[in-house]
Design a protein around this motif. Structure first.
Motif, PDB file in Angstrom:
ATOM      1  N   ARG A  41       0.789  -1.258   0.127  1.00 12.54           N
ATOM      2  CA  ARG A  41       0.105  -0.073  -0.041  1.00 12.54           C
ATOM      3  C   ARG A  41       1.035   1.145   0.114  1.00 12.54           C
ATOM      4  NH1 ARG A  41      -3.817   0.433  -1.891  1.00 12.54           N
ATOM      5  NH2 ARG A  41      -4.591  -1.158  -0.675  1.00 12.54           N
ATOM      6  N   SER A  80       1.806   0.088  -4.671  1.00 12.99           N
ATOM      7  CA  SER A  80       0.151  -0.181  -5.109  1.00 12.99           C
ATOM      8  C   SER A  80      -0.069   0.600  -6.568  1.00 12.99           C
ATOM      9  CB  SER A  80      -0.657   0.460  -4.236  1.00 12.99           C
ATOM     10  OG  SER A  80      -0.361   1.492  -3.583  1.00 12.99           O
ATOM     11  N   ASP A 101      -1.602   9.062  -3.140  1.00 12.75           N
ATOM     12  CA  ASP A 101      -1.801   8.681  -4.690  1.00 12.75           C
ATOM     13  C   ASP A 101      -3.576   8.664  -4.610  1.00 12.75           C
ATOM     14  OD1 ASP A 101      -1.471   7.845  -7.471  1.00 12.75           O
ATOM     15  OD2 ASP A 101      -1.907   5.908  -6.648  1.00 12.75           O
ATOM     16  N   TRP A 102      -3.703   9.276  -5.886  1.00 13.73           N
ATOM     17  CA  TRP A 102      -5.156   9.406  -6.097  1.00 13.73           C
ATOM     18  C   TRP A 102      -5.731   8.116  -6.294  1.00 13.73           C
ATOM     19  CZ3 TRP A 102      -7.404   7.551 -10.771  1.00 13.73           C
ATOM     20  CH2 TRP A 102      -6.462   7.342 -12.049  1.00 13.73           C
ATOM     21  N   ALA A 103      -5.286   7.120  -7.034  1.00 15.67           N
ATOM     22  CA  ALA A 103      -5.938   5.919  -7.358  1.00 15.67           C
ATOM     23  C   ALA A 103      -5.651   4.810  -5.943  1.00 15.67           C
ATOM     24  CB  ALA A 103      -5.356   5.226  -8.610  1.00 15.67           C
ATOM     25  N   THR A 104      -4.772   4.891  -5.426  1.00 17.10           N
ATOM     26  CA  THR A 104      -4.233   3.751  -4.456  1.00 17.10           C
ATOM     27  C   THR A 104      -4.180   4.085  -3.105  1.00 17.10           C
ATOM     28  OG1 THR A 104      -2.122   3.848  -4.596  1.00 17.10           O
ATOM     29  CG2 THR A 104      -3.142   2.699  -6.475  1.00 17.10           C
ATOM     30  N   ASN A 105      -4.146   5.534  -2.808  1.00 15.68           N
ATOM     31  CA  ASN A 105      -3.898   5.992  -1.524  1.00 15.68           C
ATOM     32  C   ASN A 105      -2.596   5.686  -1.225  1.00 15.68           C
ATOM     33  OD1 ASN A 105      -7.187   5.475   0.049  1.00 15.68           O
ATOM     34  ND2 ASN A 105      -5.973   7.449  -0.453  1.00 15.68           N
ATOM     35  N   MET A 152     -10.179  12.697  -1.477  1.00 15.12           N
ATOM     36  CA  MET A 152     -10.074  11.384  -2.178  1.00 15.12           C
ATOM     37  C   MET A 152     -10.910  11.603  -3.402  1.00 15.12           C
ATOM     38  SD  MET A 152      -9.434   8.846   1.128  1.00 15.12           S
ATOM     39  CE  MET A 152      -9.984   7.378  -0.021  1.00 15.12           C
ATOM     40  N   GLN A 184      -9.710  13.931  -5.970  1.00  7.53           N
ATOM     41  CA  GLN A 184      -8.487  13.673  -6.547  1.00  7.53           C
ATOM     42  C   GLN A 184      -8.740  12.319  -7.807  1.00  7.53           C
ATOM     43  OE1 GLN A 184      -6.062  12.232  -3.189  1.00  7.53           O
ATOM     44  NE2 GLN A 184      -4.317  12.811  -4.824  1.00  7.53           N
ATOM     45  N   ILE A 185      -9.600  11.631  -7.484  1.00 10.03           N
ATOM     46  CA  ILE A 185     -10.001  10.524  -8.468  1.00 10.03           C
ATOM     47  C   ILE A 185     -10.823  11.333  -9.604  1.00 10.03           C
ATOM     48  CG2 ILE A 185     -11.402   8.317  -8.789  1.00 10.03           C
ATOM     49  CD1 ILE A 185     -10.959   7.786  -5.789  1.00 10.03           C
ATOM     50  N   ASN A 192      -8.262  13.047 -11.760  1.00 15.20           N
ATOM     51  CA  ASN A 192      -7.164  12.462 -12.604  1.00 15.20           C
ATOM     52  C   ASN A 192      -7.902  11.820 -13.770  1.00 15.20           C
ATOM     53  OD1 ASN A 192      -4.405  12.346 -11.694  1.00 15.20           O
ATOM     54  ND2 ASN A 192      -5.305  12.618  -9.942  1.00 15.20           N
ATOM     55  N   TYR A 193      -9.267  11.516 -13.509  1.00 22.57           N
ATOM     56  CA  TYR A 193     -10.082  10.774 -14.783  1.00 22.57           C
ATOM     57  C   TYR A 193     -10.629  11.861 -15.650  1.00 22.57           C
ATOM     58  CZ  TYR A 193     -10.048   6.092 -12.878  1.00 22.57           C
ATOM     59  OH  TYR A 193      -9.785   4.803 -12.618  1.00 22.57           O
ATOM     60  N   HIS A 211     -14.625   3.488  -9.707  1.00 25.00           N
ATOM     61  CA  HIS A 211     -13.256   3.306  -8.881  1.00 25.00           C
ATOM     62  C   HIS A 211     -13.579   3.238  -7.288  1.00 25.00           C
ATOM     63  CE1 HIS A 211      -8.806   4.221  -8.852  1.00 25.00           C
ATOM     64  NE2 HIS A 211      -9.087   4.423  -7.422  1.00 25.00           N
ATOM     65  N   PHE A 251     -13.179   0.246  -4.708  1.00 19.40           N
ATOM     66  CA  PHE A 251     -11.755   0.288  -3.584  1.00 19.40           C
ATOM     67  C   PHE A 251     -12.285   0.958  -2.119  1.00 19.40           C
ATOM     68  CE2 PHE A 251      -9.620   0.878  -7.605  1.00 19.40           C
ATOM     69  CZ  PHE A 251      -8.920  -0.528  -7.690  1.00 19.40           C
ATOM     70  N   ASP A 257      -2.972  -5.678  -9.466  1.00 17.11           N
ATOM     71  CA  ASP A 257      -2.856  -5.483  -8.083  1.00 17.11           C
ATOM     72  C   ASP A 257      -2.849  -4.423  -7.679  1.00 17.11           C
ATOM     73  OD1 ASP A 257      -0.331  -4.771  -8.677  1.00 17.11           O
ATOM     74  OD2 ASP A 257       0.810  -6.215  -7.612  1.00 17.11           O
ATOM     75  N   ALA A 258      -3.795  -3.364  -8.113  1.00 18.17           N
ATOM     76  CA  ALA A 258      -4.141  -1.994  -7.627  1.00 18.17           C
ATOM     77  C   ALA A 258      -4.151  -2.195  -6.059  1.00 18.17           C
ATOM     78  CB  ALA A 258      -4.949  -1.328  -8.288  1.00 18.17           C
ATOM     79  N   GLY A 259      -4.112  -1.023  -5.270  1.00 25.48           N
ATOM     80  CA  GLY A 259      -4.666  -0.984  -4.044  1.00 25.48           C
ATOM     81  C   GLY A 259      -5.409   0.179  -3.783  1.00 25.48           C
TER      82      GLY A 259
END
Lengths: 951, 91
Positions: free
Chosen positions: A371, A375, A903-907, B9, B12-13, B16-17, B32, B36, B89-91
């Protein structure tokens, strides 16, 4: 296996498709063209005497012991420097040769002490072996003449001694330092009889020289001149077990050379597919933490964290923990429970922890340290390529022509791979470094980057997009590759985007601080220089746009056709030994092993049927979310195996608040780490030497971890997890880690063909290993991308919220140092501390002068998150406006400074950009003083003598 | 949950999209968050004032709150099916 040295073929393996057949001592042998006569003889079991030759370094031809007779050739050529030829007829044992060899050996021994019986290398000495081999019985010259026998031993290195009186000046150490390690710290000083191996300059000893203590010289030495202190102290090993290093993601394999249950030394295994017989100071020498006095081997509990610890039996500790877990679940529900898996533990350990949390606790609140590191690699590469792993094996670098290193410091973080990379660079490949700091690779002996782009921290996306701008607008993209392998429409959209003038190097120079001319030159080199390979690390991922940067890297690789063959690719350098494995094993809260989302009914059913439970269909909390939820009161208990989040995770105050808010914190570790200050249960862990299982390295290589001694705490880590699972109502009956691996293979398509027998056999296995790729997959995306067509993603540069201003005018970025590993829990408990006693703050001379600071001054480092103090190192490695530090020491508390940006996508936390101010300081900050007091208080053990702080 | 952090958060998502176009970005952001975020995070953002969010994130929350399951707009949220190899394997 019993103890014997690994076979030494004398010279390196030749790589040629052409085969040559010759006859040696009447026996026919066929070898690749370019093979030495010495090696050809060794291939068929021959043993030509040798001293200066060893198969890790090129032939040198100096000792004249390996002379042979070749039919039709004049004289007696050295077999190490003579390549085989078709039809060649060689004799290795003749009377003439025996006489010559004996004469040579007499000269060597005339200046060598005859103390074999008391020598630490007795019966494990090549010089002794060769003296026997040539039948030496006497030395005609006597020992009274001028000699080196009275020279002193250099004991400065903490791990090995240099006894010059035993040196035969064969130069193997000097050549290993140059050819294998690439540091060039050693040389032969003087001429003729005065020739001596020397580390650094005349005034230097091994410790003060540039030696990085990789151990290559010690391994190469044919005498006791360079020898491990541990061998001197303990004696010759009696057996050797091949296992996998538990430090970085390179995944070196070592022979653990043992006496009984005591490790004598760890020697890199020449057949190791990741390291090919090389090592670094950590894996080779820094294993002493396993027996350090701080190690806790008995379980401990306490009702509340203000109490001292109480040592208890395993039964009581597990019972206490299970009762609390069940009570919390009954009162607050399963989603109040969670845990963290460890990238330092085996795949089998990790798999069981996530199974415990999902199937035992009944929640998906499981996360792992990836993480906070890679990530974004998962998200970025999966988006563009269709799978998240690195695309190459390490050997691939041998075919690279241009190597782009961005946000990584391989010589410090991944030293064994860095040596491979440097070897390729010395052979002519070009290097581009994109890093705010002038890392060693930028300029070191025989290495100089063609371009170093010292960008402003936080501008990775802008730099990579402007490189793409140059490549596209100057017509350098590999459109044939793109048309064949990628989505052409998406490429065109992306090409239009990057071609916009606002993405030109000139336009972005004021943002990135990279001179446009230099950036253009670097982009042209990468696009036109041949095979281009990109290697990156946490300087890419640990940003608010970490995932976007990974996608920008993938875009660059696809646009230049650098995917799907040797020498190219996108290569994330994984920080910890089993980061890849921990991700593969279902450690993330939204997915089960093999990257299948928890909301997918068919996947859940597969696991539910196998495990006999019902799984929650909703994703769980990530580590930062767990801490937020704890502060909020909805997350109550956590099981942390092999991680120290209080030291490693950002914004320490917030981590402290989250842990303090929980009703039950279970720490399963080797030491009372920082996180344990807030723990109610301490379950002692086992080291990599004490358990069986597998690690998966950065090349997706699944390698065996073999138990070489019994666990000091009584149980392997997976056994502890099983005890806890069964105490809360599970019914697990694993008797060996291999049974867990069987379950992983049964439930995970990428591991379908993996078994303990295959791993144990030494067979190279790089996942995916399945029906389609039964032998594994060293290089990915060879025929096509996993997702079908490669996807170009438009990556708009969005500046981080973390900005400099009048209060915090500098940018702090963080990293690590060669001798230390992660939070230092292991390496600080070894002699490696001699190279790094404390974390230092690097600052440019201009910034230091403006603040009236000088080298060695104590300084206060403050951000909007907190402040700490540390000593200053003034250096132009960093640019003006940028400061840098490491995070290996808990009392420095570098993460008190870092913020909760992610990070915007994964924290993934934004460790690499924090706005700070640096001022003069008289001593520790209030936080540091309070923390030191807390550490002392929190580590008290009832009934034990007053305990010194472990850290 | 810290609502200010969740808003940040979500935005931010969304931001970025944004480059993939407004409507796609709304769906991508919704997907997203669905893939998540833990239920308590979703519940908190659903209950929050949409005006506190940027346009993309706000509309994405509307999409999710209305019960629509958006299809993946990004490979990063496109996971393996039960017998599949590859992907995330994104988190």
């Amino acid at each position: 296996m019993g103890y014997e040295r690994q076979k030494d073929f004398g010279t390196p393996e030749a790589k040629s498709a052409e085969q040559v057949t010759l006859t040696i001592d009447g026996r026919e042998v066929t070898v690749p063209a370019g093979t030495s006569v010495m090696r050809a003889a060794a291939e068929i079991g021959g043993d030509i005497p040798k001293l200066c030759a060893t198969d890790n370094v090129k032939a040198y031809g100096s000792c004249r012991l390996c002379l042979v007779e070749i039919e039709g050739a004049r004289g007696t050529p050295a077999s190490c420097t003579t390549p085989v030829a078709p039809g060649m007829k060689v004799k290795t044992q003749t009377e003439r040769l025996a006489k010559l060899r004996k004469g040579v050996m007499e000269l060597y021994i005339s200046d060598h002490p005859l103390d074999c019986l008391t020598c630490s290398a007795n019966n494990d000495c090549e010089l002794q072996d060769q003296a026997a081999n040539v039948g030496l019985r006497d030395v005609r010259y006597g020992y009274a003449g001028d000699n080196h026998l009275g020279l002193e031993t250099d004991v400065s290195n903490p791990y090995f001694d240099f006894d010059a009186s035993k040196c035969i000046v064969c130069s193997r150490c000097v050549r290993a330092c140059a050819e294998v390690q690439g540091t060039f710290a050693l040389t032969i000083d003087g001429r003729g009889f005065a020739s001596m191996v020397s580390a650094g300059q005349e005034v230097d000893d091994f410790l003060s020289s540039e030696c990085v203590s990789c151990g290559a010289c010690v391994q190469a030495c044919p005498t006791a001149t360079l020898q491990e202190k541990s061998v001197k102290a303990i004696g010759k090993p009696e057996r050797a077990v091949v296992t996998t290093c538990a430090y970085c993601g390179v995944g070196c394999t070592f022979r653990a050379e043992m006496r009984g249950e005591q490790v004598v030394r760890m020697v890199p295994w020449k057949d190791g597919k990741a390291n090919h017989g090389h090592s670094c100071v950590k894996g080779r020498f820094a294993w002493g933490y396993a027996n350090h006095a701080d190690r806790i081997t008995k379980p401990m509990i306490r009702e509340s964290i203000d109490q001292p610890w109480r040592e208890v039996s395993w039964e009581e500790a597990i019972g206490f923990t299970a009762t609390r877990i069940k009570a919390i679940k009954a009162e607050h529900g399963a989603r109040a429970l969670g845990g963290i898996t460890s990238s330092r533990c085996t795949n089998e350990d990790v798999f069981l922890v996530q199974k415990l949390i999902r199937a035992g606790f009944g929640a998906n609140n499981v996360d792992t340290c990836a993480r906070v590191c890679h990530s974004p690699t998962g998200f970025g590469l999966s988006t563009t390529f269709g799978t998240s792993a690195g695309t190459q094996d390490f050997d691939s670098v041998e075919d690279s022509d241009v190597i782009l290193v961005i946000g990584a410091n391989p010589t410090d973080g991944h030293p064994v791979f860095a040596s491979r990379m440097k070897k390729r660079l010395r052979a002519g490949a070009k290097l581009i470094v994109i890093d705010p700091r002038r890392i060693d690779l930028v300029r070191s002996p025989h290495i100089e980057a063609a371009h170093h782009l010292p960008l402003q921290p936080g501008t990775n996306v802008a730099v990579l997009t402007s490189m793409a701008h140059v490549i596209v607008t100057e017509g350098l993209a590999d459109e044939a590759f793109v048309k064949e392998r990628c989505d052409w429409d998406e490429f065109q959209d992306w090409a239009r985007f990057v071609s916009d003038e606002r993405h030109s190097p000139e336009f972005l120079e004021s943002v990135t601080r990279v001179p446009a001319k230099e950036l253009r030159a670097a982009a042209r080199l990468f696009a036109t220089g041949g095979n281009g390979a990109i290697y990156y690390g946490l300087g890419v991922t640990e940003h608010s746009q970490g995932s976007s940067t990974v996608m920008a890297i993938a875009n660059l690789a696809m646009a230049t056709g650098n995917i799907g063959r040797r020498g190219v690719g996108v290569n994330p350098l994984r920080g910890q030994n089993n980061v890849q494995g921990a991700c593969d094993m279902g450690s993330f809260p939204h997915e089960l092993s093999g990257y299948r989302h928890i909301s997918d009914g068919a996947t859940r059913k597969l696991f539910e049927d196998d495990w006999g439970v019902t799984l929650d269909a909703e994703p769980g909390l990530r580590i930062p979310n767990m801490l937020d939820a704890a502060v909020d009161g909805s997350f109550k208990a956590i099981y942390i195996q092999g991680e120290d989040i209080l030291q490693s995770d950002p914004d320490t105050r917030h981590v402290s608040a989250g842990l303090a808010a929980m009703d039950l914190v279970i720490v399963h570790d080797l030491f009372l780490n920082e996180t344990a200050h807030y723990a109610h249960v301490f379950l002692p862990g086992s080291t990599f030497l004490e358990k069986s299982g597998t690690f998966t390295n950065a090349e997706r290589r699944i390698q065996p971890v073999r138990r070489v001694m019994d666990p000091a705490n009584g149980y392997e880590d997976w056994e502890v997890t099983q005890l806890l699972a069964n105490a809360i109502g599970c019914d697990w009956n694993y008797t060996h880690a291999s049974e867990i691996l069987d379950e992983i293979a049964r439930l995970t398509p990428t591991f379908a063909g993996v078994s303990w027998d295959r791993v144990d056999s030494g067979e190279p296995l790089q996942w995916p290993v399945n029906e389609k790729a039964p032998k594994g997959s060293p290089i990915m995306h060879v025929e096509g991308f996993v997702r079908g067509k490669g996807k170009f993603v438009v990556t708009e540069y969005i500046p981080t919220d973390e900005r400099t201003g009048p209060r915090f005018p500098l940018l702090l970025t963080t990293g690590r140092i060669l001798s230390q590993y992660n939070v230092g829990a292991q390496t600080r408990r070894t002699a490696n501390v001699v190279w790094h006693e404390e974390d230092l703050l690097e600052m440019h001379p201009t910034d230091a002068e403006n603040r009236g600071l000088k080298d060695g001054d104590w300084t206060k480092l403050a951000s909007r998150a907190g402040e700490t103090t540390l000593r200053l190192q003034v250096t132009d490695r960093v640019a003006p406006g940028v400061v840098y530090t490491t995070f290996h020491h808990p009392l420095t508390q570098a993460n008190v400074i870092t913020t909760d940006n992610s990070d915007w996508a994964t924290n993934c936390p934004e460790y690499k950009v924090t706005a700070v101010q640096v001022t003069a300081s008289n001593g520790p900050s209030e936080w540091q003083e309070e923390y030191e007091a807390l550490s002392t208080r929190a580590r008290r053990i009832e009934g034990a003598a007053e305990m010194e702080p472990a850290e | 949950m810290d609502i200010a952090k969740l808003r940040r958060m979500a935005d931010q998502i969304g931001n970025n999209y944004a480059a993939i176009g407004h409507d796609n970005a709304v769906l991508a952001t919704a997907d997203h968050i669905r893939k998540f975020w833990d239920p308590r995070m979703k519940a908190a953002i659903f209950a929050d004032d949409r005006a506190a969010l940027g346009d993309i994130a706000g509309r994405a929350i509307d999409v999710l709150a209305s019960g629509i399951t958006p299809t993946p707009q990004s490979g990063g949220t496109d996971f393996n099916s039960v017998n599949e190899v590859g992907h995330n394997d994104a988190g």
